[in-house]
Write a protein that holds these residues in place. Structure first.
Motif, mmCIF file in Angstrom:
data_model
loop_
_atom_site.group_PDB
_atom_site.id
_atom_site.type_symbol
_atom_site.label_atom_id
_atom_site.label_comp_id
_atom_site.label_asym_id
_atom_site.label_seq_id
_atom_site.Cartn_x
_atom_site.Cartn_y
_atom_site.Cartn_z
ATOM 1 N N GLY A 40 43.067 22.522 18.442
ATOM 2 C CA GLY A 40 41.948 21.859 18.246
ATOM 3 C C GLY A 40 41.577 20.815 19.655
ATOM 4 N N ALA A 41 41.909 21.362 20.826
ATOM 5 C CA ALA A 41 41.857 21.042 22.189
ATOM 6 C C ALA A 41 40.961 21.648 23.008
ATOM 7 C CB ALA A 41 42.986 20.531 22.826
ATOM 8 N N ALA A 42 40.092 22.563 22.552
ATOM 9 C CA ALA A 42 39.365 23.494 23.469
ATOM 10 C C ALA A 42 38.201 22.799 23.982
ATOM 11 C CB ALA A 42 38.693 24.629 22.656
ATOM 12 N N GLY A 43 38.103 22.938 25.315
ATOM 13 C CA GLY A 43 36.888 22.393 25.934
ATOM 14 C C GLY A 43 36.100 23.661 26.563
ATOM 15 N N PRO A 44 34.818 23.302 27.100
ATOM 16 C CA PRO A 44 33.959 24.307 27.464
ATOM 17 C C PRO A 44 34.514 25.528 28.254
ATOM 18 C CG PRO A 44 32.980 21.983 27.988
ATOM 19 C CD PRO A 44 34.446 21.884 27.643
ATOM 20 N N ASP A 45 35.714 25.351 29.017
ATOM 21 C CA ASP A 45 36.115 26.352 29.943
ATOM 22 C C ASP A 45 37.352 26.780 29.208
ATOM 23 O OD1 ASP A 45 34.103 25.692 31.840
ATOM 24 O OD2 ASP A 45 35.206 24.190 32.539
ATOM 25 N N SER A 46 37.814 26.732 28.193
ATOM 26 C CA SER A 46 38.923 27.165 27.647
ATOM 27 C C SER A 46 38.871 28.651 27.287
ATOM 28 C CB SER A 46 39.157 26.300 26.231
ATOM 29 O OG SER A 46 39.302 25.143 26.368
ATOM 30 N N ASP A 47 40.174 29.121 27.471
ATOM 31 C CA ASP A 47 40.206 30.600 27.231
ATOM 32 C C ASP A 47 40.477 30.964 25.718
ATOM 33 O OD1 ASP A 47 40.472 31.018 29.958
ATOM 34 O OD2 ASP A 47 42.368 30.772 29.982
ATOM 35 N N TYR A 48 40.043 32.308 25.382
ATOM 36 C CA TYR A 48 40.417 32.615 24.138
ATOM 37 C C TYR A 48 41.732 33.212 24.060
ATOM 38 C CZ TYR A 48 35.503 31.284 23.761
ATOM 39 O OH TYR A 48 34.271 30.710 23.730
ATOM 40 N N ASP A 49 42.720 32.620 23.476
ATOM 41 C CA ASP A 49 44.177 33.070 23.450
ATOM 42 C C ASP A 49 44.075 33.785 22.009
ATOM 43 O OD1 ASP A 49 44.818 32.645 25.981
ATOM 44 O OD2 ASP A 49 45.313 30.601 25.510
ATOM 45 N N VAL A 50 44.467 34.969 21.865
ATOM 46 C CA VAL A 50 44.715 35.608 20.407
ATOM 47 C C VAL A 50 46.042 36.083 20.267
ATOM 48 C CG1 VAL A 50 43.824 37.516 18.866
ATOM 49 C CG2 VAL A 50 42.156 36.173 20.647
ATOM 50 N N GLY A 51 46.538 35.647 19.137
ATOM 51 C CA GLY A 51 47.865 36.182 18.790
ATOM 52 C C GLY A 51 47.828 37.028 17.848
ATOM 53 N N VAL A 52 48.513 38.309 17.846
ATOM 54 C CA VAL A 52 48.337 39.399 17.034
ATOM 55 C C VAL A 52 49.781 39.786 16.407
ATOM 56 C CG1 VAL A 52 47.970 42.002 16.998
ATOM 57 C CG2 VAL A 52 46.369 40.430 17.937
ATOM 58 N N VAL A 53 49.747 40.183 15.246
ATOM 59 C CA VAL A 53 50.973 41.071 14.724
ATOM 60 C C VAL A 53 50.465 42.323 14.158
ATOM 61 C CG1 VAL A 53 52.814 41.038 12.680
ATOM 62 C CG2 VAL A 53 52.062 38.928 13.804
ATOM 63 N N PHE A 54 51.272 43.286 14.629
ATOM 64 C CA PHE A 54 50.833 44.583 14.433
ATOM 65 C C PHE A 54 51.790 45.870 13.743
ATOM 66 C CE2 PHE A 54 52.037 44.482 18.943
ATOM 67 C CZ PHE A 54 52.854 45.609 19.059
ATOM 68 N N VAL A 55 51.353 46.653 13.127
ATOM 69 C CA VAL A 55 52.548 47.629 12.719
ATOM 70 C C VAL A 55 52.042 49.024 13.379
ATOM 71 C CG1 VAL A 55 53.227 48.810 10.511
ATOM 72 C CG2 VAL A 55 52.227 46.289 10.555
ATOM 73 N N PRO A 56 53.225 49.950 13.525
ATOM 74 C CA PRO A 56 52.904 51.067 14.148
ATOM 75 C C PRO A 56 52.187 51.937 13.164
ATOM 76 C CG PRO A 56 55.264 50.374 14.660
ATOM 77 C CD PRO A 56 54.480 49.346 13.919
ATOM 78 N N THR A 57 51.284 52.887 13.699
ATOM 79 C CA THR A 57 50.670 53.662 12.716
ATOM 80 C C THR A 57 51.566 54.595 12.066
ATOM 81 O OG1 THR A 57 48.392 53.518 13.986
ATOM 82 C CG2 THR A 57 48.841 55.556 12.434
ATOM 83 N N ASP A 58 52.516 55.075 12.690
ATOM 84 C CA ASP A 58 53.477 56.146 12.107
ATOM 85 C C ASP A 58 55.066 55.279 12.259
ATOM 86 O OD1 ASP A 58 55.437 57.884 11.650
ATOM 87 O OD2 ASP A 58 54.810 59.261 13.266
ATOM 88 N N LEU A 59 55.458 54.700 11.098
ATOM 89 C CA LEU A 59 56.729 54.146 10.883
ATOM 90 C C LEU A 59 57.761 54.618 11.406
ATOM 91 C CD1 LEU A 59 55.848 52.039 7.639
ATOM 92 C CD2 LEU A 59 55.675 51.244 9.869
ATOM 93 N N ARG A 60 57.556 56.162 11.419
ATOM 94 C CA ARG A 60 58.859 56.787 12.043
ATOM 95 C C ARG A 60 59.191 56.641 13.340
ATOM 96 N NH1 ARG A 60 57.048 62.800 10.694
ATOM 97 N NH2 ARG A 60 55.144 61.902 12.018
ATOM 98 N N GLN A 61 58.430 55.868 14.121
ATOM 99 C CA GLN A 61 58.659 55.629 15.501
ATOM 100 C C GLN A 61 59.871 54.427 15.699
ATOM 101 O OE1 GLN A 61 55.442 53.994 17.863
ATOM 102 N NE2 GLN A 61 53.851 55.122 16.823
ATOM 103 N N TYR A 62 60.185 53.788 14.384
ATOM 104 C CA TYR A 62 61.325 52.812 14.472
ATOM 105 C C TYR A 62 62.772 53.460 14.684
ATOM 106 C CZ TYR A 62 58.612 48.704 13.671
ATOM 107 O OH TYR A 62 57.807 47.762 14.038
ATOM 108 N N ALA A 63 62.695 55.005 14.157
ATOM 109 C CA ALA A 63 63.789 55.830 14.230
ATOM 110 C C ALA A 63 64.131 56.795 15.384
ATOM 111 C CB ALA A 63 63.711 56.663 12.878
ATOM 112 N N HIS A 64 62.835 56.617 16.335
ATOM 113 C CA HIS A 64 62.767 57.508 17.425
ATOM 114 C C HIS A 64 63.484 56.808 18.595
ATOM 115 C CE1 HIS A 64 58.862 59.603 15.972
ATOM 116 N NE2 HIS A 64 59.976 59.856 15.398
ATOM 117 N N LEU A 65 64.247 57.647 19.442
ATOM 118 C CA LEU A 65 64.802 56.783 20.600
ATOM 119 C C LEU A 65 63.928 56.098 21.560
ATOM 120 C CD1 LEU A 65 67.162 60.166 21.681
ATOM 121 C CD2 LEU A 65 67.571 58.289 20.279
#
Length: 306
Positions: A39-64
């Motif tokens: 709640g401190a944004a002013g006219p020149d404030s940037d738009y910071d976006v926090g993201v949580v994502f999931v790999p489309t292929d969960l098998r990547q967690y087993a890959h080297l």
């Protein structure tokens, strides 16, 4: 609170689609971070976006090579910081402030997963000691870097000036304090630009740390509200005097009005910007979120996008 323009929601949605395509992931949660979130944004404030994502292929967690774990990218006016689901879960287990604030952000750009239950669980189980030292670190480091009057040594190292004596300076070092003669040619006196924005950042962090400590020593740790105006109105009066609250509110209003870059001197005070370095672990430390319980929430988040 400054609202996010409609065109920004559209731009963020386009950005998320680009990110998903580039990194082969699915975004489960995307929220406002930074000044819009609290709640401190002013006219020149940037738009910071926090993201949580999931790999489309969960098998990547087993890959080297493994999946992409962190994304830090600027897409025009939008600045994205993202974590894959396992990294995000690990940060929550460590009571990481940034991860917790993603769950608490009042502005959601995308929510394939409703984080309400997870947020409530984290707020019940976070480790106050971790958050205290995070906020204390933000306050002290920003005060030293942006507010303190400094001497600059000929190797470019800066040391904050605590006091100007008759023929010397009393300065702060990593090992304590020391005296530097006024005529010491190795040092040059300088001063940073203590702006409204920097003073507000320090004020908010120091108040958050001190509030968490004070409520913990009374009858249980109360997490400071993410929205700073709400904190000042509903929570701060239980710990801080009216003058301190009014000073913080004035900084907030000036930041909102677009005066964040205005130089104003030290509006915090060195002592207030330095909460106690040590607090009693018997009172303030606890184990934090249970890993097994966190895994169940993460399973739900993955299921929401699969």
């Amino acid at each position: 609170m400054e609202s996010v323009p409609t065109h920004v929601f559209d731009a963020v949605d386009d950005t998320l689609e680009t990110l998903e395509s580039e990194y082969d992931v699915t975004v489960a949660l995307a929220v406002a971070r930074g000044s819009y979130a609290w709640g401190a944004a002013g006219p020149d404030s940037d738009y910071d976006v926090g993201v949580v994502f999931v790999p489309t292929d969960l098998r990547q967690y087993a890959h080297l090579r493994g999946p992409t774990e962190v994304i830090n990218r600027e897409y025009g006016e939008i600045d994205v910081q993202g974590w894959d689901i396992r990294t995000f879960a690990g940060l929550l287990a460590d009571s990481n402030e940034g991860a917790i604030d993603i769950l608490r952000s009042p502005i959601r750009y995308r929510a394939a997963y409703d984080p309400a239950d997870l947020a409530a669980y984290i707020e019940r189980t976070y480790n106050p000691m971790e958050l205290y030292h995070t906020w204390r670190g933000i306050a002290t480091s920003n005060y030293r870097k942006y507010i303190s009057h400094h001497l600059v040594r000929n190797d470019d190292e800066c040391v904050p000036i605590i006091d100007v004596l008759e023929d010397a300076y009393l300065v702060e070092t990593d090992d304590g304090t020391m005296t530097v003669a006024a005529g010491d040619e190795r040092f040059t006196e300088t001063q940073t630009k203590p702006t409204v924005k920097r003073n507000l950042t320090i004020t908010r962090a120091a108040m958050s740390a001190r509030y968490l400590q004070a409520t913990g020593e009374r009858d249980g740790h109360e997490l400071p509200a993410l929205e700073f105006e709400r904190f000042l109105t509903e929570q701060a009066p239980a710990v801080f005097d009216a003058k301190r609250i009014e000073r913080a509110r004035e900084l907030l209003e000036r930041k909102r009005a677009g005066e964040g870059a205005a130089t104003i001197g030290d509006a915090v005070g060195r002592d207030f910007a330095h909460p106690p370095q040590e607090i009693d672990p018997a009172i303030h430390a606890r184990d934090g979120p249970d890993i097994g319980q966190l895994d169940e929430y993460i399973d739900g988040l993955i299921a929401a996008v699969q």
